[in-house]
Design an enzyme around this catalytic site. Structure first.
Site, mmCIF file in Angstrom:
data_model
loop_
_atom_site.group_PDB
_atom_site.id
_atom_site.type_symbol
_atom_site.label_atom_id
_atom_site.label_comp_id
_atom_site.label_asym_id
_atom_site.label_seq_id
_atom_site.Cartn_x
_atom_site.Cartn_y
_atom_site.Cartn_z
ATOM 1 N N GLY A 47 -8.059 7.882 2.779
ATOM 2 C CA GLY A 47 -7.868 7.872 4.057
ATOM 3 C C GLY A 47 -6.662 8.755 4.360
ATOM 4 O O GLY A 47 -5.715 9.204 3.807
ATOM 5 N N ILE A 72 -3.332 -0.319 -3.043
ATOM 6 C CA ILE A 72 -2.654 0.920 -2.668
ATOM 7 C C ILE A 72 -1.796 1.103 -1.432
ATOM 8 O O ILE A 72 -0.791 1.718 -1.309
ATOM 9 C CB ILE A 72 -3.672 2.162 -2.983
ATOM 10 C CG1 ILE A 72 -4.236 2.063 -4.271
ATOM 11 C CG2 ILE A 72 -3.003 3.444 -2.752
ATOM 12 C CD1 ILE A 72 -3.344 1.897 -5.400
ATOM 13 N N CYS A 131 -9.635 -1.913 5.724
ATOM 14 C CA CYS A 131 -8.733 -2.059 4.474
ATOM 15 C C CYS A 131 -7.882 -3.408 4.607
ATOM 16 O O CYS A 131 -7.221 -3.532 5.524
ATOM 17 C CB CYS A 131 -7.756 -0.760 4.276
ATOM 18 S SG CYS A 131 -6.825 -0.902 3.002
#
Length: 302
Positions: A47, A72, A131
Site C-alpha cells: 500500500g 501492520i 484494510c
C-alpha cells in the site's frame, strides 16, 4: 502441446493470471533475489499513501492454525519514495505493475492517484478500501456501499489507469459492495482482504496483538474467499481478481473456475518466496494434463 496462459484484465494483457497480493511481496525489490519477477502476471505493490505511515505498534503479527494474523497498519514510506525507489526498480522487469493505494480520507486517496496518473510504469491501480487495521478510514470505506461508490467515483476522476477496488469480506453482502463500486465506475474488483480476528495470550492474559484485532489470512480463509469471489463474479460485469489462502495451483484454479480472471498469492509468500512462480508452473502442468489450450476456457467454468 502449446498452451495460452494470457489473460486480459481491464484491457491490460497479463502473461498469466497469477500476481502477488499487496502487503505480502514488498514492492517487488524485496523478493527479486528469490523469484523471477518476469514470470509473474503482475506485481502488486504494498500500500502507498500520500505521506509516510508508521503503521501500528508491535507486536503486530501472530501465527494461527493454517494461517496468520497481522495488524501492520499499512506502514509505508509514502508516494514520493515509492516513485523514486520502487517504481524505478520495477522498470527493469517485463511484468505488469499494479499499485495498491491507501488513505485515511477521500482526499488522501485522490492525492496518491493524481501523483501516479502519468507514471508509465503503473499499469493499474488497486484502491484499498478494505484494510481492517486503519482506524481513521479503511474498514468504514469498505463496508458501506454508498461510501464505497463515492470513493470509487472520486478516484476514477483522477486516475489515468484502470481502477481495481479491493473489497472487504467483513460485510453483510459482497454482491452489494461489488455492485456499488461498479456503479461508481470501477474497472475491476479484487477480493478478499483479510477477515477481522483476535488472538489472546492466555498465559499472559492479554491480547497478543498490540492492536487487539488483526486481519486473518492464509489457507483457513480460502473456502470463504472462493465463495465470495463466486458471488462477486456473478453480480458484476467487470473483471474479478480473487485472493485469500491461495497456496498451490489447485487453490488458484478454484478461484479461476469460480469466475476470477486473476489470482493474487499472499500469505504463501512468507512461507515460500517461490510460491507464485510454483503456482504458475502448476497451472501450466494442469492445463497440459487436462488438454486445456487456453486458460480463459477455465474462467467461470463452474
Amino acid at each position: 502441446m502449446n498452451i495460452n496462459t494470457k489473460v486480459t484484465i481491464c484491457g491490460i494483457e497479463l502473461k498469466n493470471p497469477i500476481m502477488t497480493a499487496s502487503g505480502t511481496f514488498g514492492s517487488g525489490m524485496e523478493y527479486s533475489e528469490f523469484t523471477d519477477l518476469n514470470r509473474l502476471g503482475a506485481v502488486v505493490t504494498k500500500g502507498v499513501a500520500n505521506v509516510p505511515w508508521e503503521g501500528n505498534g508491535t507486536p503486530r503479527v501472530a501465527e494461527t492454525p493454517s494461517g496468520m494474523m497481522n495488524a501492520i497498519g499499512l506502514q509505508n514510506p509514502g508516494v514520493d519514495v515509492f516513485i523514486r525507489r520502487d517504481l524505478e526498480f520495477l522498470r527493469k522487469f517485463d511484468t505488469k505493475v499494479i499499485v495498491n493505494v491507501c488513505g485515511h480520507s477521500e482526499e488522501e486517496y485522490c492525492e496518491v492517484v493524481e501523483r501516479l496518473a502519468d507514471e508509465p510504469r503503473v499499469d493499474m491501480l488497486e484502491i484499498n478500501i478494505s484494510c481492517p487495521n486503519v482506524k481513521e478510514g479503511g474498514i468504514a470505506f469498505g463496508t458501506d456501499p454508498h461510501t464505497a461508490e463515492r470513493i470509487t467515483a472520486a478516484v476514477k476522476k483522477k486516475a489515468h489507469q484502470p481502477v481495481i477496488m479491493k473489497l472487504s469480506p467483513n460485510v453483510t453482502s459482497i454482491p452489494d459492495m461489488a455492485r456499488a463500486v461498479e456503479a461508481g465506475g470501477a474497472d475491476a474488483v479484487s477480493l478478499i482482504n483479510t477477515i477481522t480476528g483476535m488472538k489472546i495470550d492466555v498465559n499472559r492474559r492479554r491480547f497478543l496483538l498490540a492492536n487487539k484485532t488483526g486481519g486473518v489470512s492464509g489457507p483457513a480463509i480460502h473456502p470463504i474467499a472462493v465463495r465470495m469471489v463466486y458471488e462477486a463474479a456473478h453480480s458484476v460485469h467487470i473483471p474479478v481478481i480473487g485472493m485469500g489462502g491461495c497456496t498451490d495451483a489447485e487453490s488458484a484454479l478454484e478461484f479461476i473456475m469460480a469466475g476470477a480472471a486473476g489470482v493474487a498469492v499472499g500469505t504463501a509468500n512468507f512461507r515460500d518466496p517461490h510460491a507464485a512462480v510454483r503456482i504458475i508452473s502448476g497451472i501450466e502442468t494442469f492445463m497440459r494434463q487436462q488438454g486445456v489450450n487456453n486458460i480463459n476456457e477455465l474462467i467461470g467454468c463452474v
